[in-house]
Design a protein around this motif. Structure first.
Motif, PDB file in Angstrom:
ATOM      1  N   ALA A 134      -2.217   3.647   0.655  1.00 24.11           N
ATOM      2  CA  ALA A 134      -1.505   4.418  -0.374  1.00 24.11           C
ATOM      3  C   ALA A 134      -0.126   4.850   0.116  1.00 24.11           C
ATOM      4  CB  ALA A 134      -2.332   5.639  -0.769  1.00 24.11           C
TER       5      ALA A 134
ATOM      6  N   LEU B  78      -4.521   5.237  -7.048  1.00 22.01           N
ATOM      7  CA  LEU B  78      -4.372   3.793  -7.223  1.00 22.01           C
ATOM      8  C   LEU B  78      -5.412   3.252  -8.198  1.00 22.01           C
ATOM      9  CD1 LEU B  78      -3.761   2.909  -3.500  1.00 22.01           C
ATOM     10  CD2 LEU B  78      -2.165   2.363  -5.330  1.00 22.01           C
TER      11      LEU B  78
ATOM     12  N   TRP C  10      -0.510   0.746  -8.071  1.00 18.74           N
ATOM     13  CA  TRP C  10      -0.198   2.011  -8.719  1.00 18.74           C
ATOM     14  C   TRP C  10      -0.206   1.800 -10.228  1.00 18.74           C
ATOM     15  CZ3 TRP C  10      -0.656   5.989  -5.763  1.00 18.74           C
ATOM     16  CH2 TRP C  10      -0.314   5.925  -4.398  1.00 18.74           C
TER      17      TRP C  10
END
Length: 305
Positions: free
Chosen positions: A210, A249, A302
């Motif tokens: 991330a 995500l 994303w």
């Protein structure tokens, strides 16, 4: 780092593409991560047949690069910068050997700066300035330092690029999974194979993915569903999915079969004019993967803003 002569290597063929790997030393290293795992062959095949078109001209980061097979495949699609990372020093040494064996020079990033190694038997070390898109060298605790300049944004999709066999820069770096700084450099594509195993820091892995994934980027993580006749660690991939989802995500999982890969010993490798020369063996190539093996592919992105 390198032996001048008589390196025992194998030729690994995936999707019709050939790579040289110092496979004997994989087993001599004595570390679990320093192996040619089946999941890396599956990811390698995926790169060569499908994902490779997303790498051309983009910033690519591989986690747990190990012996470097997926990095070698990625380099053939000419990313703007290709950063191959692992938490093991033994893996880094072997990774450099395999890059050189395939004629690829690399910049080694460390807390003390960068060094360039060329694809020759005993490389010459030359200090260089950090690559424009290279990921910052880690601090003592393994976390990255200040970020490199922001990478260029490229468009996903389009026709598959011609495999040029080169890239603007290959960087190798020891990287421990952790929460990177909020201003850490971003990667357009993150790759990883066999990162989920017994005792793995799943939370740190999710944080690393991330933290380094660009807004329009994609992470591709391949994990075995079964290894050596045993089920994967209970909840391991599920825990990674949960960790990525908690960080915002979108994650999709799909099942993949074994890669069509063969392995063949190349017994004679020597140096001539500073370049590796190889002689193919007369032995028959052997299928590397268990045809009944199943693998999980996670695609993390994303969500659209």
């Amino acid at each position: 780092f390198f032996s001048d002569v008589n390196m025992v290597v194998v030729e690994v063929v995936v999707a019709g593409e050939s790579f040289l790997i110092d496979h004997q030393e994989c087993f001599q290293a004595g570390e679990e991560g320093v192996r040619l795992w089946e999941a890396s062959l599956v990811l390698c095949e995926r790169i060569l047949t499908c994902t490779g078109r997303e790498l051309s001209g983009r910033v690519v980061l591989e986690l747990g690069a190990g012996v470097g097979l997926c990095g070698l495949a990625s380099a053939r699609f000419a990313p703007s910068t290709l950063t191959l990372t692992d938490g093991s020093e033994a893996a880094m040494v072997l990774l450099l050997k395999n890059l050189a064996l395939n004629g690829i020079s690399a910049t080694i990033a460390s807390a003390s700066g960068t060094q360039t190694y060329s694809g020759i038997a005993r490389p010459v070390c030359e200090p260089t300035a950090p690559s424009h898109d290279a990921f910052a060298a880690p601090t003592a605790d393994g976390c990255p330092r200040s970020p490199a300049p922001e990478s260029q944004t490229s468009t996903r999709g389009g026709p598959a690029p011609q495999r040029s066999g080169g890239t603007a820069g290959v960087v190798t770096q020891i990287l421990t999974w952790c929460d990177p700084p909020t201003d850490a450099p971003k990667a357009d594509v993150i790759l990883g194979a066999d990162l989920v195993y017994q005792g793995a820091d799943i939370s740190g892995l999710a944080a690393t993915i991330a933290g380094y994934l660009a807004v329009d980027g994609t992470a591709y993580i391949v994990s075995p569903c079964r290894r050596r006749g045993r089920d994967r660690p209970e909840g391991s991939v599920e825990a990674l999915i949960a960790g990525l989802t908690e960080r915002g995500l979108d994650v999709q999982e799909q099942s993949l079969g074994a890669a069509e890969a063969t392995i063949q010993e190349v017994p004679s490798v020597w140096r001539r004019f500073g370049v590796f020369m190889c002689v193919s063996s007369a032995t028959q190539p052997k299928r590397f993967c268990d045809a009944s093996a199943q693998f999980s592919l996670l695609c993390a992105r994303w969500p659209p803003s």
